[in-house]
Design a protein around this motif. Structure first.
Motif, mmCIF file in Angstrom:
data_model
loop_
_atom_site.group_PDB
_atom_site.id
_atom_site.type_symbol
_atom_site.label_atom_id
_atom_site.label_comp_id
_atom_site.label_asym_id
_atom_site.label_seq_id
_atom_site.Cartn_x
_atom_site.Cartn_y
_atom_site.Cartn_z
ATOM 1 N N GLY A 62 0.904 -1.135 0.005
ATOM 2 C CA GLY A 62 0.046 -0.014 -0.003
ATOM 3 C C GLY A 62 0.881 1.313 -0.120
ATOM 4 O O GLY A 62 2.215 1.095 -0.150
ATOM 5 N N ILE A 63 0.181 2.442 0.222
ATOM 6 C CA ILE A 63 0.746 3.714 0.140
ATOM 7 C C ILE A 63 2.115 3.896 1.119
ATOM 8 O O ILE A 63 3.069 4.638 0.981
ATOM 9 C CB ILE A 63 -0.195 4.714 0.035
ATOM 10 C CG1 ILE A 63 0.623 6.019 0.083
ATOM 11 C CG2 ILE A 63 -0.920 4.627 1.628
ATOM 12 C CD1 ILE A 63 1.216 6.488 -1.344
ATOM 13 N N ARG A 64 1.629 3.299 2.296
ATOM 14 C CA ARG A 64 2.850 3.506 3.474
ATOM 15 C C ARG A 64 4.069 2.631 3.051
ATOM 16 O O ARG A 64 5.050 3.158 3.315
ATOM 17 C CB ARG A 64 2.160 2.797 4.634
ATOM 18 C CG ARG A 64 1.052 3.549 5.369
ATOM 19 C CD ARG A 64 0.770 3.113 6.737
ATOM 20 N NE ARG A 64 -0.220 3.656 7.332
ATOM 21 C CZ ARG A 64 -0.773 3.543 8.509
ATOM 22 N NH1 ARG A 64 -0.189 2.403 9.327
ATOM 23 N NH2 ARG A 64 -1.653 4.035 9.350
ATOM 24 N N GLN A 65 4.023 1.636 2.293
ATOM 25 C CA GLN A 65 5.297 0.916 2.012
ATOM 26 C C GLN A 65 5.850 1.634 0.825
ATOM 27 O O GLN A 65 6.960 1.567 0.602
ATOM 28 C CB GLN A 65 4.870 -0.757 1.697
ATOM 29 C CG GLN A 65 4.429 -1.458 3.047
ATOM 30 C CD GLN A 65 3.137 -1.389 3.302
ATOM 31 O OE1 GLN A 65 2.277 -0.606 2.464
ATOM 32 N NE2 GLN A 65 2.545 -2.089 4.037
ATOM 33 N N LEU A 66 4.952 2.073 0.137
ATOM 34 C CA LEU A 66 5.518 2.842 -1.368
ATOM 35 C C LEU A 66 5.966 4.047 -1.057
ATOM 36 O O LEU A 66 6.684 4.686 -2.164
ATOM 37 C CB LEU A 66 4.617 2.354 -2.341
ATOM 38 C CG LEU A 66 4.125 1.220 -2.711
ATOM 39 C CD1 LEU A 66 2.753 1.166 -3.752
ATOM 40 C CD2 LEU A 66 5.059 0.243 -3.405
ATOM 41 N N LEU A 67 5.643 4.734 0.089
ATOM 42 C CA LEU A 67 5.610 6.191 -0.056
ATOM 43 C C LEU A 67 7.402 6.519 0.031
ATOM 44 O O LEU A 67 7.682 7.720 -0.915
ATOM 45 C CB LEU A 67 5.510 6.777 1.511
ATOM 46 C CG LEU A 67 5.483 8.261 1.754
ATOM 47 C CD1 LEU A 67 4.429 8.966 0.744
ATOM 48 C CD2 LEU A 67 4.925 8.550 3.203
ATOM 49 N N PRO A 68 8.487 6.127 0.225
ATOM 50 C CA PRO A 68 9.461 6.356 0.017
ATOM 51 C C PRO A 68 10.148 6.392 -1.469
ATOM 52 O O PRO A 68 10.613 7.207 -2.036
ATOM 53 C CB PRO A 68 10.420 5.509 0.801
ATOM 54 C CG PRO A 68 9.748 4.830 1.884
ATOM 55 C CD PRO A 68 8.336 4.858 1.255
ATOM 56 N N GLU A 69 9.789 5.335 -2.176
ATOM 57 C CA GLU A 69 10.066 5.246 -3.369
ATOM 58 C C GLU A 69 9.248 6.327 -4.373
ATOM 59 O O GLU A 69 9.670 7.032 -5.316
ATOM 60 C CB GLU A 69 9.610 4.075 -4.203
ATOM 61 C CG GLU A 69 10.502 3.023 -3.872
ATOM 62 C CD GLU A 69 10.076 2.151 -2.468
ATOM 63 O OE1 GLU A 69 9.202 2.637 -1.866
ATOM 64 O OE2 GLU A 69 11.067 1.149 -2.246
ATOM 65 N N MET A 70 7.866 6.785 -4.004
ATOM 66 C CA MET A 70 7.080 7.690 -4.743
ATOM 67 C C MET A 70 7.824 8.899 -4.345
ATOM 68 O O MET A 70 7.801 9.814 -5.457
ATOM 69 C CB MET A 70 5.525 7.631 -3.876
ATOM 70 C CG MET A 70 4.888 6.347 -4.042
ATOM 71 S SD MET A 70 3.989 6.222 -5.820
ATOM 72 C CE MET A 70 2.987 4.932 -5.820
#
Length: 372
Positions: free
Chosen positions: A341-349
């Motif tokens: 989800g967005i929490r796991q993907l936030l650093p890459e985003m």
């Protein structure tokens, strides 16, 4: 504001017509991504399905024959030769007729009956180290399992610890489950960067760029009008590759399509900025194509697609931080296989946002200076 928007829409329409009205361009935008995805899905695999091996059985007992039967029946190993003496080993390895030579000692059965651990020798062709290492691991797994089963059948105590493995996110450990989702970003970046880099160069060669300069378009409007069609085509190509992964290879999708396309949008924004920078400094299509290839190869090698980033020298690991393809592959893997989800993907985003925030303004600055 409305006039600016109308001018940008007119330029977007012009770019799309220039690309899509040519039948060759339409084919080149659809066929290569699909074909590359199919080729990578089948050819770029580390799975071993047919390992040719030669056998040298000094024991020739019922137990050694049972071990050989397990190897031959595994579906992975194919016996291509049965040797009689050790001096035949060098010839069959040097001629590349066999990847492995398995030697069973003459005391194999006696050793097992005595509760010892007789050594089965595996000689591998090390010219392809990855394949040889994987094949040796397969042999070790089969031999260890055979010895444990035989000891249990004879009422002997087995090994004190028996390892049971389970792979998350890719239960069958198929390479294409890792490779094909990564191609959503890789192939899209290749096509989008080249398309964007050659957009202005093409107009310079055809003589239409001077006509564009005498129109009311501002440099920033020209840049947006060049960037948006490339991003639209990039998203279309990503969708084609996603459909191949879903319908042809039937790789299960675990995440959210909305999150995937959000990540792809940010990735394409960063990639288009790099392509526009190349386009702003290239005088013709040949220079734009060469510039794209010069950047694409390091981007692919430093993306983690073929080699883990953690295994690279530390100085190269720092360079991967400015590589948008690294984050695109990470995002597609996490969404596709893990359902992140967005929490796991936030650093890459956020990393992609930062790269786009640098490349797009810099490309716009280069456009203004080249147009003045």
């Amino acid at each position: 504001m409305l006039d600016t928007l109308l001018r940008i829409l007119a330029l977007i329409r012009k770019e799309l017509l220039a690309i899509l009205k040519d039948p060759k361009s339409r084919i080149s935008l659809i066929a290569p991504p699909v074909l590359q995805c199919l080729i990578f899905g089948y050819a770029a695999t580390y799975d071993l399905n047919n390992v040719p091996y030669a056998l040298l059985d000094h024991d020739r007992s019922a137990v050694s024959r049972a071990l050989i039967a397990r190897l031959d029946g595994s579906g992975t190993f194919t016996r291509v030769a049965t040797l009689d003496v050790e001096r035949q080993i060098a010839d069959i390895i040097n001629d590349q007729r066999a990847l492995l030579v398995i030697t069973i000692p003459d005391d194999f059965e006696r050793g097992l009956q005595a509760g010892a651990a007789p050594a089965v020798q595996v000689i591998a062709d090390g010219r392809n180290s990855n394949t040889a290492g994987t094949a040796q691991a397969y042999v070790s797994q089969i031999v260890t399992g055979f010895a444990a089963d035989w000891q249990n059948s004879q009422g002997q105590p087995g090994p004190p610890v028996r390892m049971t493995t389970r792979a998350w996110y890719n239960p069958t450990l198929e390479t294409r489950w890792y490779m094909v989702p990564a191609l959503i970003g890789t192939i899209t970046m290749m096509m989008t960067m080249m398309l964007t880099a050659m957009s202005v160069a093409r107009e310079r060669e055809e003589g239409t760029f001077d006509q564009l300069l005498v129109t009311p378009f501002r440099p920033s409007e020209i840049m947006v009008g060049k960037a948006v069609p490339a991003m639209m085509i990039g998203l279309t190509q990503s969708t084609l590759i996603l459909l191949v992964a879903q319908l042809w290879f039937q790789i299960p999708f675990s995440g959210s399509f909305a999150m995937l396309y959000l990540g792809l949008f940010l990735f394409l924004a960063a990639s288009v900025g790099i392509g526009l920078f190349i386009s702003s400094i290239a005088s013709n299509m040949q220079q734009a194509m060469i510039g794209s290839f010069v950047l694409l190869m390091p981007f692919m090698l430093l993306s983690g697609l073929t080699a883990p980033i953690g295994n690279m020298p530390e100085i190269l690991q720092y360079f991967t931080l400015i590589n948008p393809l690294r984050y695109a592959i990470s995002i597609t893997h996490q969404i596709y296989l893990e359902g992140a989800g967005i929490r796991q993907l936030l650093p890459e985003m956020l990393a992609l946002v930062a790269i786009a925030a640098v490349t797009l303004p810099f490309a716009a600055w280069m456009f203004r200076n080249r147009l003045v």
